[in-house]
Design a protein around this motif. Structure first.
Motif, PDB file in Angstrom:
ATOM      1  N   LYS A   1       0.878  -1.651   0.221  1.00  0.00           N
ATOM      2  CA  LYS A   1      -0.042   0.562   0.365  1.00  0.00           C
ATOM      3  C   LYS A   1       0.830   1.130   0.085  1.00  0.00           C
ATOM      4  O   LYS A   1       0.080   2.285  -0.245  1.00  0.00           O
ATOM      5  N   TRP A   2       2.011   0.744   0.374  1.00  0.00           N
ATOM      6  CA  TRP A   2       2.878   2.819   0.682  1.00  0.00           C
ATOM      7  C   TRP A   2       3.323   2.906  -0.149  1.00  0.00           C
ATOM      8  O   TRP A   2       3.760   3.954  -0.813  1.00  0.00           O
TER       9      TRP A   2
ATOM     10  N   VAL B   1       3.357   6.684  -3.846  1.00  0.00           N
ATOM     11  CA  VAL B   1       4.877   6.440  -4.911  1.00  0.00           C
ATOM     12  C   VAL B   1       3.984   6.834  -6.173  1.00  0.00           C
ATOM     13  O   VAL B   1       4.718   7.594  -7.110  1.00  0.00           O
ATOM     14  N   TRP B   2       3.598   6.172  -6.201  1.00  0.00           N
ATOM     15  CA  TRP B   2       3.055   5.781  -7.739  1.00  0.00           C
ATOM     16  C   TRP B   2       1.944   6.789  -8.171  1.00  0.00           C
ATOM     17  O   TRP B   2       2.061   6.894  -9.388  1.00  0.00           O
ATOM     18  N   GLY B   3       1.128   7.303  -6.741  1.00  0.00           N
ATOM     19  CA  GLY B   3      -0.061   8.030  -7.743  1.00  0.00           C
ATOM     20  C   GLY B   3      -0.916   6.933  -7.931  1.00  0.00           C
ATOM     21  O   GLY B   3      -1.862   7.683  -9.518  1.00  0.00           O
ATOM     22  N   CYS B   4      -1.356   6.251  -7.762  1.00  0.00           N
ATOM     23  CA  CYS B   4      -3.235   5.512  -7.759  1.00  0.00           C
ATOM     24  C   CYS B   4      -3.493   4.708  -6.715  1.00  0.00           C
ATOM     25  O   CYS B   4      -2.744   5.131  -5.323  1.00  0.00           O
ATOM     26  N   GLN B   5      -4.849   3.966  -6.788  1.00  0.00           N
ATOM     27  CA  GLN B   5      -4.706   3.395  -5.794  1.00  0.00           C
ATOM     28  C   GLN B   5      -4.069   2.908  -4.760  1.00  0.00           C
ATOM     29  O   GLN B   5      -3.536   1.665  -5.877  1.00  0.00           O
ATOM     30  N   ALA B   6      -4.499   2.045  -4.020  1.00  0.00           N
ATOM     31  CA  ALA B   6      -3.725   1.103  -3.100  1.00  0.00           C
ATOM     32  C   ALA B   6      -3.321  -0.584  -4.102  1.00  0.00           C
ATOM     33  O   ALA B   6      -3.282  -1.433  -3.834  1.00  0.00           O
TER      34      ALA B   6
END
Length: 110
Positions: A36-37, A41-46
């Motif tokens: 989830k972290w 960082v990636w700018g998306c949903q978990a």
């Protein structure tokens, strides 16, 4: 007795069946983060991160690899290991014998 040389003395080449996802999971675990972290960082949903890690038929995208490396603050050895594994999974024909050798040649030592 030899003194402990640190983490670098424990490093070995990863087995061929270890994927870039497995390597990223290991580094996330060492940094005490979960998947989830990476969502921040990636700018998306978990869920999107989880789905990316569950797909076995597709390789990780280069921007995902680079963002994870930057966010985890990996050293060059670990970062290049992940990049190399991810590139091979993506179909790049990379032969390790053509990579830069850090050992000095006979001419350099004379």
């Amino acid at each position: 007795m030899k003194a402990f040389a640190g983490k670098s003395s424990l490093r070995r080449a990863a087995p061929a069946h270890i994927t870039a996802r497995d390597t990223l999971r290991r580094h996330l675990h060492e940094a005490r983060h979960d998947l989830k972290w990476l969502a921040g960082v990636w700018g998306c949903q978990a869920f999107s991160v989880w789905r990316t890690f569950q797909r076995t038929g597709r390789h990780l995208q280069p921007h995902h690899v680079e963002l994870a490396i930057t966010a985890l603050e990996l050293d060059e050895f670990d970062a290049n290991e992940i990049r190399l594994i991810a590139a091979r999974e993506a179909g790049w024909k990379i032969d390790p014998q053509y990579l830069i050798d850090t050992q000095p040649t006979r001419k350099e030592t004379q």
